[in-house]
Design a protein around this motif. Sequence first.
Motif, PDB file in Angstrom:
ATOM      1  N   LYS A 187      60.041  49.703  49.359  1.00 51.26           N
ATOM      2  CA  LYS A 187      61.319  50.214  48.849  1.00 51.26           C
ATOM      3  C   LYS A 187      62.225  49.055  48.415  1.00 51.26           C
ATOM      4  O   LYS A 187      62.828  49.086  47.336  1.00 51.26           O
ATOM      5  N   SER A 241      64.031  50.587  45.048  1.00 54.63           N
ATOM      6  CA  SER A 241      64.120  52.046  45.019  1.00 54.63           C
ATOM      7  C   SER A 241      65.081  52.488  46.113  1.00 54.63           C
ATOM      8  O   SER A 241      65.172  51.869  47.165  1.00 54.63           O
ATOM      9  N   LYS A 242      65.791  53.579  45.877  1.00 50.34           N
ATOM     10  CA  LYS A 242      66.744  54.068  46.866  1.00 50.34           C
ATOM     11  C   LYS A 242      66.269  55.327  47.567  1.00 50.34           C
ATOM     12  O   LYS A 242      66.837  55.720  48.571  1.00 50.34           O
ATOM     13  N   ASN A 243      65.205  55.940  47.057  1.00 49.17           N
ATOM     14  CA  ASN A 243      64.733  57.207  47.604  1.00 49.17           C
ATOM     15  C   ASN A 243      63.529  56.978  48.526  1.00 49.17           C
ATOM     16  O   ASN A 243      62.431  56.654  48.080  1.00 49.17           O
ATOM     17  N   HIS A 244      63.738  57.162  49.821  1.00 44.56           N
ATOM     18  CA  HIS A 244      62.694  56.964  50.835  1.00 44.56           C
ATOM     19  C   HIS A 244      61.546  57.942  50.643  1.00 44.56           C
ATOM     20  O   HIS A 244      60.376  57.574  50.754  1.00 44.56           O
ATOM     21  N   LYS A 245      61.875  59.188  50.334  1.00 46.40           N
ATOM     22  CA  LYS A 245      60.856  60.234  50.175  1.00 46.40           C
ATOM     23  C   LYS A 245      59.942  59.927  48.982  1.00 46.40           C
ATOM     24  O   LYS A 245      58.725  60.090  49.066  1.00 46.40           O
ATOM     25  N   GLU A 246      60.519  59.461  47.894  1.00 40.85           N
ATOM     26  CA  GLU A 246      59.745  59.131  46.689  1.00 40.85           C
ATOM     27  C   GLU A 246      58.774  57.983  46.958  1.00 40.85           C
ATOM     28  O   GLU A 246      57.621  58.012  46.519  1.00 40.85           O
ATOM     29  N   GLU A 251      55.865  59.256  49.028  1.00 40.62           N
ATOM     30  CA  GLU A 251      54.960  60.057  48.196  1.00 40.62           C
ATOM     31  C   GLU A 251      54.049  59.159  47.358  1.00 40.62           C
ATOM     32  O   GLU A 251      52.866  59.449  47.198  1.00 40.62           O
TER      33      GLU A 251
END
Length: 97
Positions: A11, A16-21, A24
Motif C-alpha cells: 500500500k 494507494s489509500k484503499n486497504h480493501k483494494e 483484493e
Amino acid sequence: MTEGEFIRFYKKRNKSKNHKEVKEKIDLFWKVLQKALDEENKITFKNWGIFEQKEVRSRKIVIPKMDKVGYIKAKKKIRFKAGAGLQDIVNGAGTDE
C-alpha cells in the motif's frame, strides 16, 4: 513478513489509500498463481524466481509431550526458489553503501 505487514508495505509503495483494494489485488495474484500451478507444475518469473507445486508424501510424527504418534496426510505444497535478480535486490546489490 506477515500478510498484514506485506499489505501495508504494498500500500505504501504503490501510494494507494484503499486497504480493501490492495488486499483484493494480492488475493488475485495468489488465485491466478494457484490456477497456473494446477495446469503446470512449475511457473518461472524470469530473473525473479520459480514457483513449483510438489507432492509431499504422508509421514509419521511424534508429539513428545503427549506420547502420541500421528500421521500427516499426503498433500501438495507450493515451493518458491528465488532467482538471481531477486537475491540481488534483497542483498542490496546496486545500492550505495
